[in-house]
Design a protein around this motif. Structure first.
Motif, PDB file in Angstrom:
ATOM      1  N   MET A   1     -50.097 -13.608  16.496  1.00 30.47           N
ATOM      2  CA  MET A   1     -51.206 -13.221  17.836  1.00 30.47           C
ATOM      3  C   MET A   1     -50.409 -14.345  18.656  1.00 30.47           C
ATOM      4  O   MET A   1     -49.986 -15.630  17.997  1.00 30.47           O
ATOM      5  CB  MET A   1     -52.319 -13.842  17.102  1.00 30.47           C
ATOM      6  CG  MET A   1     -52.629 -12.840  16.688  1.00 30.47           C
ATOM      7  SD  MET A   1     -54.872 -13.006  16.522  1.00 30.47           S
ATOM      8  CE  MET A   1     -54.879 -13.019  14.554  1.00 30.47           C
ATOM      9  N   THR A   2     -50.565 -14.306  19.983  1.00 29.32           N
ATOM     10  CA  THR A   2     -49.670 -15.020  20.720  1.00 29.32           C
ATOM     11  C   THR A   2     -51.517 -16.327  21.531  1.00 29.32           C
ATOM     12  O   THR A   2     -52.387 -16.120  21.069  1.00 29.32           O
ATOM     13  CB  THR A   2     -49.424 -14.667  21.942  1.00 29.32           C
ATOM     14  OG1 THR A   2     -48.140 -13.922  21.548  1.00 29.32           O
ATOM     15  CG2 THR A   2     -49.162 -15.632  22.305  1.00 29.32           C
ATOM     16  N   THR A   3     -50.976 -16.988  21.169  1.00 30.43           N
ATOM     17  CA  THR A   3     -52.006 -17.886  22.217  1.00 30.43           C
ATOM     18  C   THR A   3     -51.260 -18.831  23.553  1.00 30.43           C
ATOM     19  O   THR A   3     -50.470 -19.164  23.910  1.00 30.43           O
ATOM     20  CB  THR A   3     -51.939 -19.505  20.949  1.00 30.43           C
ATOM     21  OG1 THR A   3     -52.947 -19.447  19.663  1.00 30.43           O
ATOM     22  CG2 THR A   3     -53.335 -20.892  21.339  1.00 30.43           C
ATOM     23  N   ALA A   4     -52.275 -18.791  24.458  1.00 24.92           N
ATOM     24  CA  ALA A   4     -51.599 -19.579  25.519  1.00 24.92           C
ATOM     25  C   ALA A   4     -53.240 -20.036  25.681  1.00 24.92           C
ATOM     26  O   ALA A   4     -54.289 -20.592  25.946  1.00 24.92           O
ATOM     27  CB  ALA A   4     -52.502 -17.802  26.636  1.00 24.92           C
ATOM     28  N   LYS A   5     -52.387 -21.047  26.294  1.00 30.18           N
ATOM     29  CA  LYS A   5     -52.923 -22.686  26.678  1.00 30.18           C
ATOM     30  C   LYS A   5     -52.834 -22.813  28.118  1.00 30.18           C
ATOM     31  O   LYS A   5     -51.867 -22.572  28.825  1.00 30.18           O
ATOM     32  CB  LYS A   5     -51.826 -23.637  26.616  1.00 30.18           C
ATOM     33  CG  LYS A   5     -52.820 -24.673  26.713  1.00 30.18           C
ATOM     34  CD  LYS A   5     -52.359 -26.493  25.864  1.00 30.18           C
ATOM     35  CE  LYS A   5     -52.862 -27.217  26.547  1.00 30.18           C
ATOM     36  NZ  LYS A   5     -52.857 -28.542  25.479  1.00 30.18           N
ATOM     37  N   LEU A   6     -53.950 -22.630  28.730  1.00 29.22           N
ATOM     38  CA  LEU A   6     -53.868 -22.795  30.328  1.00 29.22           C
ATOM     39  C   LEU A   6     -54.645 -24.322  31.281  1.00 29.22           C
ATOM     40  O   LEU A   6     -55.644 -24.477  30.656  1.00 29.22           O
ATOM     41  CB  LEU A   6     -54.554 -21.851  31.068  1.00 29.22           C
ATOM     42  CG  LEU A   6     -53.530 -20.395  30.757  1.00 29.22           C
ATOM     43  CD1 LEU A   6     -54.831 -19.454  31.356  1.00 29.22           C
ATOM     44  CD2 LEU A   6     -52.626 -20.428  31.097  1.00 29.22           C
ATOM     45  N   ASN A   7     -54.522 -24.589  31.924  1.00 27.66           N
ATOM     46  CA  ASN A   7     -54.840 -25.995  32.838  1.00 27.66           C
ATOM     47  C   ASN A   7     -55.748 -25.159  33.866  1.00 27.66           C
ATOM     48  O   ASN A   7     -54.840 -24.254  34.479  1.00 27.66           O
ATOM     49  CB  ASN A   7     -53.793 -27.028  33.422  1.00 27.66           C
ATOM     50  CG  ASN A   7     -53.369 -27.924  32.029  1.00 27.66           C
ATOM     51  OD1 ASN A   7     -53.739 -27.976  31.270  1.00 27.66           O
ATOM     52  ND2 ASN A   7     -52.125 -28.054  32.123  1.00 27.66           N
ATOM     53  N   VAL A   8     -56.877 -25.311  33.848  1.00 25.80           N
ATOM     54  CA  VAL A   8     -58.019 -24.430  34.773  1.00 25.80           C
ATOM     55  C   VAL A   8     -58.747 -25.353  35.305  1.00 25.80           C
ATOM     56  O   VAL A   8     -59.510 -26.593  34.895  1.00 25.80           O
ATOM     57  CB  VAL A   8     -58.296 -23.424  33.664  1.00 25.80           C
ATOM     58  CG1 VAL A   8     -57.376 -22.505  33.496  1.00 25.80           C
ATOM     59  CG2 VAL A   8     -59.620 -23.800  32.798  1.00 25.80           C
ATOM     60  N   LEU A   9     -59.445 -24.423  36.140  1.00 18.06           N
ATOM     61  CA  LEU A   9     -60.927 -24.846  36.986  1.00 18.06           C
ATOM     62  C   LEU A   9     -61.928 -24.028  36.614  1.00 18.06           C
ATOM     63  O   LEU A   9     -62.183 -23.175  36.477  1.00 18.06           O
ATOM     64  CB  LEU A   9     -61.127 -25.387  38.501  1.00 18.06           C
ATOM     65  CG  LEU A   9     -62.258 -25.766  38.842  1.00 18.06           C
ATOM     66  CD1 LEU A   9     -62.388 -26.965  39.581  1.00 18.06           C
ATOM     67  CD2 LEU A   9     -62.077 -24.808  40.780  1.00 18.06           C
ATOM     68  N   PHE A  10     -62.817 -25.005  35.828  1.00 16.12           N
ATOM     69  CA  PHE A  10     -63.607 -24.356  35.265  1.00 16.12           C
ATOM     70  C   PHE A  10     -65.138 -24.349  36.052  1.00 16.12           C
ATOM     71  O   PHE A  10     -65.690 -24.344  36.123  1.00 16.12           O
ATOM     72  CB  PHE A  10     -64.612 -25.909  33.932  1.00 16.12           C
ATOM     73  CG  PHE A  10     -65.478 -24.757  33.274  1.00 16.12           C
ATOM     74  CD1 PHE A  10     -66.021 -23.385  33.031  1.00 16.12           C
ATOM     75  CD2 PHE A  10     -65.850 -25.994  31.618  1.00 16.12           C
ATOM     76  CE1 PHE A  10     -67.431 -23.365  32.216  1.00 16.12           C
ATOM     77  CE2 PHE A  10     -66.892 -24.699  31.381  1.00 16.12           C
ATOM     78  CZ  PHE A  10     -66.916 -23.921  31.326  1.00 16.12           C
ATOM     79  N   LYS A  11     -64.942 -23.080  36.829  1.00 11.56           N
ATOM     80  CA  LYS A  11     -65.595 -22.521  38.129  1.00 11.56           C
ATOM     81  C   LYS A  11     -66.875 -23.302  38.011  1.00 11.56           C
ATOM     82  O   LYS A  11     -67.853 -23.174  38.425  1.00 11.56           O
ATOM     83  CB  LYS A  11     -64.515 -21.439  38.510  1.00 11.56           C
ATOM     84  CG  LYS A  11     -65.955 -21.247  40.132  1.00 11.56           C
ATOM     85  CD  LYS A  11     -64.754 -22.807  40.865  1.00 11.56           C
ATOM     86  CE  LYS A  11     -65.349 -22.286  42.849  1.00 11.56           C
ATOM     87  NZ  LYS A  11     -65.911 -23.189  43.033  1.00 11.56           N
ATOM     88  N   LYS A  12     -67.494 -21.812  36.430  1.00 14.19           N
ATOM     89  CA  LYS A  12     -68.955 -22.073  36.624  1.00 14.19           C
ATOM     90  C   LYS A  12     -69.385 -20.823  35.370  1.00 14.19           C
ATOM     91  O   LYS A  12     -68.143 -20.855  34.349  1.00 14.19           O
ATOM     92  CB  LYS A  12     -69.149 -19.880  37.369  1.00 14.19           C
ATOM     93  CG  LYS A  12     -70.482 -19.685  37.403  1.00 14.19           C
ATOM     94  CD  LYS A  12     -70.841 -18.735  38.836  1.00 14.19           C
ATOM     95  CE  LYS A  12     -70.513 -17.260  38.351  1.00 14.19           C
ATOM     96  NZ  LYS A  12     -70.917 -16.166  39.413  1.00 14.19           N
ATOM     97  N   ILE A  13     -70.760 -21.757  34.875  1.00 11.95           N
ATOM     98  CA  ILE A  13     -71.440 -21.017  33.518  1.00 11.95           C
ATOM     99  C   ILE A  13     -72.596 -20.707  33.875  1.00 11.95           C
ATOM    100  O   ILE A  13     -73.089 -21.625  35.168  1.00 11.95           O
ATOM    101  CB  ILE A  13     -71.502 -22.169  32.664  1.00 11.95           C
ATOM    102  CG1 ILE A  13     -71.436 -21.909  31.258  1.00 11.95           C
ATOM    103  CG2 ILE A  13     -72.082 -23.590  32.953  1.00 11.95           C
ATOM    104  CD1 ILE A  13     -71.234 -22.868  30.361  1.00 11.95           C
ATOM    105  N   GLN A  14     -73.399 -19.511  33.649  1.00  9.70           N
ATOM    106  CA  GLN A  14     -74.144 -19.053  34.407  1.00  9.70           C
ATOM    107  C   GLN A  14     -75.401 -17.882  33.155  1.00  9.70           C
ATOM    108  O   GLN A  14     -73.771 -17.130  31.972  1.00  9.70           O
ATOM    109  CB  GLN A  14     -73.839 -17.811  35.175  1.00  9.70           C
ATOM    110  CG  GLN A  14     -75.480 -17.341  35.342  1.00  9.70           C
ATOM    111  CD  GLN A  14     -74.549 -16.140  36.560  1.00  9.70           C
ATOM    112  OE1 GLN A  14     -73.648 -16.141  37.363  1.00  9.70           O
ATOM    113  NE2 GLN A  14     -75.324 -15.289  37.115  1.00  9.70           N
TER     114      GLN A  14
END
Length: 144
Positions: A1-14
């Motif tokens: 299994m491949t793990t993807a690590k990303l730097n992101v903007l946590f835009k929304k939680i609803q």
């Protein structure tokens, strides 16, 4: 299994009565781990927001949408019995690091409602022995 690590903007939680929606934006026209990420929508992934203490959360990877400015990653979370999502709220609106890893759980298993099982034991001949007081197959009425 491949793990993807990303730097992101946590835009929304609803949150609604059945699920919680998480939305992340990857800024720019380049998408790290693009090949792996494009295979994940429509499946269950293990999501971890590294800045939080929530740990890994099982989530349905709903969609990935790309344009020339950003990539939007959308997830649904159900059955937050450990209240892990509550630990994510302080990070909404901030830049965070997330890791995504495919889960072996199917979508059907993910959305299956928990239920109590019957107590039973298996006899040496392979038949089941159900203690008295529990429902038996003869008692089940099928409603159409």
């Amino acid at each position: 299994m491949t793990t993807a690590k990303l730097n992101v903007l946590f835009k929304k939680i609803q949150k609604d009565d059945k699920k919680e929606v998480l939305m992340f934006h990857v800024q720019g026209d380049e998408l790290p781990h693009a090949n792996e990420l494009l295979k994940m929508p429509g499946s269950i992934t293990m999501l971890n927001v590294e800045e939080s203490e929530a740990g890994e959360i099982g989530a349905e990877f709903i969609s990935i949408q790309r344009d020339n400015k950003k990539t939007v990653l959308k997830f649904h979370i159900k059955r937050d019995v450990d209240e892990k999502v509550n630990k994510l709220y302080p990070h909404a609106g901030a830049n965070v690091s997330i890791t995504l890893q495919p889960s072996q759980m199917s979508i059907e298993e993910f959305y299956e409602e928990p239920h109590e099982g019957l107590e039973y034991s298996v006899n040496p001949d392979g038949t089941a022995n159900i203690p008295s007081g529990q429902i038996e197959m003869d008692e089940v009425v099928v409603k159409h």
